[in-house]
Design an enzyme around this catalytic site. Structure first.
Site, PDB file in Angstrom:
ATOM      1  N   GLU A 157      99.481 -51.563 -38.750  1.00 51.46           N
ATOM      2  CA  GLU A 157      98.111 -52.097 -38.816  1.00 51.46           C
ATOM      3  C   GLU A 157      97.546 -52.086 -40.237  1.00 51.46           C
ATOM      4  O   GLU A 157      96.411 -51.679 -40.487  1.00 51.46           O
ATOM      5  CB  GLU A 157      97.200 -51.325 -37.855  1.00 51.46           C
ATOM      6  CG  GLU A 157      97.608 -51.504 -36.394  1.00 51.46           C
ATOM      7  CD  GLU A 157      96.638 -50.904 -35.401  1.00 51.46           C
ATOM      8  OE1 GLU A 157      96.611 -51.352 -34.250  1.00 51.46           O
ATOM      9  OE2 GLU A 157      95.898 -49.967 -35.776  1.00 51.46           O
ATOM     10  N   GLU A 357     101.965 -53.455 -29.204  1.00 55.41           N
ATOM     11  CA  GLU A 357     100.949 -52.606 -28.587  1.00 55.41           C
ATOM     12  C   GLU A 357     100.077 -53.473 -27.696  1.00 55.41           C
ATOM     13  O   GLU A 357      99.585 -54.519 -28.117  1.00 55.41           O
ATOM     14  CB  GLU A 357     100.065 -51.887 -29.616  1.00 55.41           C
ATOM     15  CG  GLU A 357     100.755 -50.803 -30.391  1.00 55.41           C
ATOM     16  CD  GLU A 357      99.806 -49.979 -31.255  1.00 55.41           C
ATOM     17  OE1 GLU A 357      98.631 -49.826 -30.840  1.00 55.41           O
ATOM     18  OE2 GLU A 357     100.235 -49.517 -32.322  1.00 55.41           O
TER      19      GLU A 357
END
Length: 456
Positions: A157, A357
């Site tokens: 991320e 995810e």
């Protein structure tokens, strides 16, 4: 080479692995947080001692892939210097066990657990010393695990880097600090360089492997049809999603990022060697992986966000979307947004995508007396998101490499909360981390066996 679709799940070392004081592992920033908060990241779900049991459970569900991360300070206790042979042996054993069960490791090189020594010595990614250490760490991973790992992810991320620049710093910086902007962009640039160096090294050392980025999706809709709200959503998506991917895909900062640096009075120190790496075609990633939990709404003017958040999901107190329902945790449920996002990714960058995810995190899981968890709410959530993935592949023609939902076996949240659960397997943290299959375990097993077709 035709890719086989990957079914599985995802975890990270600091949230799942445990064994924090064993096997020669050095401290990370989460060990410091443990000292301050009492959250036992050093134990977490204790994969360190349960990995054979956990991999057997994954195999029982039919996993063909498992996303995990390597704890940098398990291989290099101080982040640099001599490699720890016990750390190498542990991950080699894990990868070998996965491969023996027909499960491909999908390995994140950096999932936030910065070695504490690098924070103290170089101010985390604020210093070039950490960048040099990261390249050494990556090259060690590629050399030691060649033949065992086919899929690699670089920085977890990382599109959050500009939003949360103090995450790996030895002191928290405020926007009021005179050095804030320069530090913000220096540390972000170094994480981007870390990505490029990892991709280039991977392509040089293990050319048969595939390596991609990992980003936090933050798909925004306009709160209303007002063109000003449409513009606000567009600006959000550009800043949070596309700016970083533009950079990783081309090796150049786009005009918006250059303008932001000029206006902040920031000058990046990029020598000829760094510029050569950024421009090198060997530094281009092979696919884009991402997290997706929900969408947000934006409007013209001030949008609500939390500057102290640790994840994009925690950052935005999003405006209510009247068209969407919410989970019991308060997050919007938007499977169509997943399809929209994947189409947007592929249309912009023409790279395969991988969902690494997704999932429903709730505090509703209750272990019954017969050792079960009846989590139909999780099944309902995942069913619709898998339908979105199926439609994206079959109807839209987007090359989706895999679906690896988050926390496939219960783990700690990034902030240390172990009561918010995502997994197909319940972990009893108070009784030796004993594992129990949830109803969703048997459902997901059926989904995988049918290739995603049997979702009822």
């Amino acid at each position: 080479m035709k890719e086989t679709f990957l079914w599985g799940g995802s975890t990270s070392a600091f949230q799942f692995e445990g064994g924090g004081h064993e096997g020669g592992k050095g401290p990370s920033i989460y060990d410091r947080r443990e000292e301050k908060t009492g959250v036992t990241y050093s134990v977490a779900s204790d994969f360190y001692h349960h990995y054979k049991e956990d991999i057997a459970l994954m195999a029982e569900m039919g996993f063909t892939a498992f996303r995990m991360s390597i704890a940098w300070s398990r291989l290099f206790p101080t982040g640099e210097g001599a490699v720890n042979p016990e750390g190498v042996a542990f991950y080699r054993d894990v990868f070998t066990e996965l491969k023996a069960h027909g499960i491909e490791p999908v390995v994140t090189l950096f999932h936030w657990d910065m070695p504490l020594a690098l924070v103290e010595k170089y101010d985390g990614f604020g210093g070039k010393g950490t960048l040099r250490a990261f390249e050494q760490y990556c090259r060690t991973c590629f050399a030691e695990f060649d033949g065992l790992v086919k899929y690699w992810l670089t920085m977890n991320e990382n599109n959050l880097g500009l939003l949360m620049p103090s995450m790996y710093s030895n002191r928290k910086r405020s926007k009021d600090d005179p050095d804030y902007a320069q530090y913000q962009w220096n540390s972000y640039h170094n994480t981007v360089m870390a990505h490029f160096l990892a991709v280039k090294a991977c392509h040089e050392m293990i050319p048969d492997a595939k390596i991609g980025c990992m980003m936090a999706s933050a798909l925004a809709y306009p709160l209303s049809p007002d063109p000003r709200d449409v513009r606000a959503a567009q600006a959000h998506n550009q800043q949070v999603n596309w700016d970083e991917l533009d950079l990783l895909a081309t090796g150049h900062y786009n005009r918006r990022m250059e303008k932001a640096m000029r206006e902040a009075g920031v000058t990046l120190e990029t020598g000829a060697a760094e510029q050569a790496v950024m421009a090198d075609p060997a530094s281009r990633m092979d696919f884009i992986s991402f997290s997706y939990y929900y969408s947000v709404c934006m409007r013209d003017g001030e949008n609500k966000n939390n500057a102290d958040a640790q994840t994009i999901q925690m950052m935005y107190a999003a405006y209510e979307n009247p068209c969407l329902q919410k989970s019991s945790f308060g997050w919007t449920i938007d499977p169509m947004g997943l399809r929209i996002f994947m189409n947007e990714l592929y249309d912009r960058y023409r790279l395969p995508v991988m969902v690494v995810e997704n999932g429903l995190g709730v505090k509703d899981d209750v272990l019954t007396g017969d050792g079960r968890v009846h989590d139909n709410y999780r099944i309902a959530y995942l069913r619709e998101h898998i339908r979105a993935v199926n439609a994206t592949r079959a109807e839209d023609g987007v090359p989706v490499l895999g679906y690896l939902p988050w926390g496939c076996i219960d783990l700690y949240s990034a902030g240390g909360d172990r009561t918010k659960r995502y997994g197909f397997v319940y972990v009893d943290f108070d009784h030796g981390c004993k594992r129990y299959r949830k109803d969703s375990f048997y459902w997901y097993k059926k989904v995988i066996a049918s290739g995603g077709r049997d979702l009822d």
